[in-house]
Design an enzyme around this catalytic site. Structure first.
Site, mmCIF file in Angstrom:
data_model
loop_
_atom_site.group_PDB
_atom_site.id
_atom_site.type_symbol
_atom_site.label_atom_id
_atom_site.label_comp_id
_atom_site.label_asym_id
_atom_site.label_seq_id
_atom_site.Cartn_x
_atom_site.Cartn_y
_atom_site.Cartn_z
ATOM 1 N N GLY A 1 0.801 -1.221 0.000
ATOM 2 C CA GLY A 1 0.000 0.000 0.000
ATOM 3 C C GLY A 1 0.826 1.259 0.000
ATOM 4 O O GLY A 1 0.382 2.305 0.469
ATOM 5 N N GLY A 2 2.049 1.181 -0.541
ATOM 6 C CA GLY A 2 2.890 2.372 -0.597
ATOM 7 C C GLY A 2 3.630 2.663 0.696
ATOM 8 O O GLY A 2 4.347 3.662 0.790
ATOM 9 N N GLU B 1 2.491 -6.671 -10.270
ATOM 10 C CA GLU B 1 2.927 -5.294 -10.488
ATOM 11 C C GLU B 1 4.360 -5.277 -11.007
ATOM 12 O O GLU B 1 5.219 -6.022 -10.525
ATOM 13 C CB GLU B 1 2.806 -4.496 -9.191
ATOM 14 C CG GLU B 1 1.398 -4.564 -8.614
ATOM 15 C CD GLU B 1 1.019 -3.332 -7.822
ATOM 16 O OE1 GLU B 1 1.855 -2.417 -7.677
ATOM 17 O OE2 GLU B 1 -0.132 -3.274 -7.359
ATOM 18 N N LYS C 1 -1.295 5.322 -5.312
ATOM 19 C CA LYS C 1 -1.876 5.672 -6.608
ATOM 20 C C LYS C 1 -2.997 6.701 -6.494
ATOM 21 O O LYS C 1 -3.778 6.688 -5.539
ATOM 22 C CB LYS C 1 -2.404 4.396 -7.277
ATOM 23 C CG LYS C 1 -1.344 3.318 -7.444
ATOM 24 C CD LYS C 1 -1.961 1.943 -7.653
ATOM 25 C CE LYS C 1 -0.913 0.859 -7.580
ATOM 26 N NZ LYS C 1 -1.482 -0.496 -7.576
ATOM 27 N N ARG D 1 -5.369 -9.914 -3.875
ATOM 28 C CA ARG D 1 -6.700 -9.390 -3.530
ATOM 29 C C ARG D 1 -7.232 -8.592 -4.704
ATOM 30 O O ARG D 1 -6.559 -8.409 -5.713
ATOM 31 C CB ARG D 1 -6.605 -8.484 -2.300
ATOM 32 C CG ARG D 1 -5.605 -7.347 -2.494
ATOM 33 C CD ARG D 1 -5.630 -6.354 -1.358
ATOM 34 N NE ARG D 1 -4.507 -5.438 -1.382
ATOM 35 C CZ ARG D 1 -4.396 -4.368 -2.144
ATOM 36 N NH1 ARG D 1 -5.356 -4.076 -3.012
ATOM 37 N NH2 ARG D 1 -3.340 -3.575 -2.083
#
Length: 460
Positions: free
Chosen positions: A168-169, A279, A241, A296
């Site tokens: 999640g960054g 990714e 994002k 997910r």
């Protein structure tokens, strides 16, 4: 694998993703159970679900991330499946294991596969063995700052330090100067320990100019894996994002086919089941490198749905039931272009600082080929306990210029206000007009760091 009919799904989540899952279940004739924390008692998910169960107070660790409360809610309501959405417990192998042990179908990846891919170091090793290209760096977690710096010095700067359990960054830090490495290592380790409960780190080469490309996959329990094309997720702030697009612009069909084939190969190598995202980073020379797998549904899944016509939540439910996939990569050819913008309660003029409050005005756009995924409306009080996402605006058009024009029109129609409230809508409107985005030459560096005056700059 034997098939099981799903009759009632408990959604172990909140916000727009809970609403999203409830809607597909309603279309499939599946009953739904919403769980909610005290601040979410009047939420859209609670209102739309067939049943709702309060599971705890506001803090996630005492509600949405508290496994015993969720399992008890599923048991009490007679649910036979649990959908984790994204975030919270969606990539927690312990949760998936508990669901299975208690007799509930987990609408996601098997616990053992999730555990392997959730460990970024293990995932890199597995994907390298499957033939996926990696950036230079460590395969295993590094024990000391001295060992890590020796490797970084050998790779060459800049490098990025990443938490093995990150996502999640979060849990990563870029280092450009060797003199800053030791301090950055200690800070990243402390942050990873605090956030993920796991301080293990690894190091890899950092690309200043790269695009973030991801591939949506679906895999059933019968060994079939398909990919649904590539998305571009390069417009980010702090590695998180803001804008996503499908198909990824400016990529040749041949390159997309190679990246997609790599994702399928990687999924097959680990026995992947469910919906997932591989990714990659793409450098200016067209070389791509594996980064990670998200086990997910992604926040940005609607852009893939819009161009393929495939309901990914419906596919997740079918896969969890043990049914074989009835689609193929060839049949999932993209039509047109879809763009998603995340409307967050954040202030871009203050380095995207959270800007919570109560919405006194909430007008979201409409019109042809505009989809809104949201859980908010006038009077909604943004809880301080969760992420800042208010809505996702997704548009479709036959070509990219038309999709950009439609999104800019949709963002211009968006009016969200209240005392202390700020959103990313106006900032995103400006991004879409940036010449590099319009020319599809943008990368992860387009949204720059904060200026001395407190605003956020965009690269020229």
């Amino acid at each position: 694998m034997t098939t099981r009919t799903i009759r009632k799904v408990l959604i172990a989540n909140r916000g727009e993703i809970a609403v999203r899952v409830i809607r597909t279940c309603a279309e499939l004739g599946i009953d739904t159970v919403a769980v909610y924390s005290v601040p979410d008692a009047d939420s859209a998910a609670v209102q739309l679900a067939d049943q709702a169960v309060r599971i705890g107070p506001g803090p996630a660790k005492r509600s949405y991330s508290y496994i015993p409360a969720i399992i008890e809610a599923a048991r009490a309501t007679g649910a036979d499946a649990i959908h984790p959405g994204y975030g919270f417990l969606s990539e927690d192998p312990d949760f998936a294991e508990v669901c299975a042990a208690e007799g509930f179908l987990f609408v996601g990846t098997p616990a053992a596969v999730m555990a392997e891919l959730g460990d970024k170091s293990t995932a890199r090793t597995l994907m390298a063995a499957a033939g996926l290209p990696l950036l230079p760096g460590s395969r295993e977690p590094l024990d000391t700052a001295e060992e890590a710096q020796a490797l970084a010095d050998g790779i060459g700067y800049p490098v990025i330090i990443k938490a093995v359990a990150g996502g999640g960054g979060r849990g990563m830090r870029v280092v450009r100067d060797p003199a800053d490495f030791a301090g950055a290592w200690q800070q990243t380790r402390a942050n990873a320990t605090a956030v993920f409960g796991d301080g293990r780190l690894y190091v890899e080469r950092y690309l200043d100019s790269a695009r973030h490309i991801e591939v949506q996959i679906l895999a059933d329990s019968h060994g079939t894996v398909v990919h649904l094309g590539a998305r571009d997720c390069s417009l980010q702030r702090r590695h998180q994002k803001l804008v996503e697009e499908s198909p990824a612009p400016g990529l040749s069909d041949e390159l997309v086919a190679r990246i997609g084939a790599a994702a399928v190969r990687g999924a097959q190598a680990v026995g992947y089941v469910g919906a997932g995202t591989f990714e990659f980073l793409l450098d200016p020379e067209g070389r791509f490198y594996f980064m990670e797998v998200n086990c997910r549904l992604q926040v940005e899944h609607p852009v893939t749905e819009m161009v393929t016509g495939i309901d990914l939540v419906a596919e997740q439910l079918k896969i969890a039931s043990g049914l074989p996939l009835t689609l193929s990569t060839e049949s999932a050819t993209a039509r047109g272009v879809a763009i998603e913008c995340r409307i967050n309660a954040e202030d871009p003029t203050r380095e995207f600082a959270p800007a919570p409050g109560t919405l006194t005005e909430c007008v979201l756009p409409g019109g042809p080929f505009v989809r809104i995924d949201t859980h908010v409306g006038p009077g909604y009080a943004i809880p301080p306990h969760y992420d800042s996402l208010l809505a996702k605006i997704i548009v479709w058009a036959p070509d990219r210029p038309a999709a950009i024009a439609r999104m800019r029109r949709a963002l211009a129609e968006t009016r969200i206000s209240g005392k202390g409230i700020a959103t990313t809508a106006e900032f995103l409107h400006d991004i879409l007009d940036h010449p590099r985005f319009r020319a599809a030459t943008h990368d992860t560096a387009l949204i720059g760091t904060a200026t001395s005056s407190g605003g956020t700059r965009m690269a020229s």
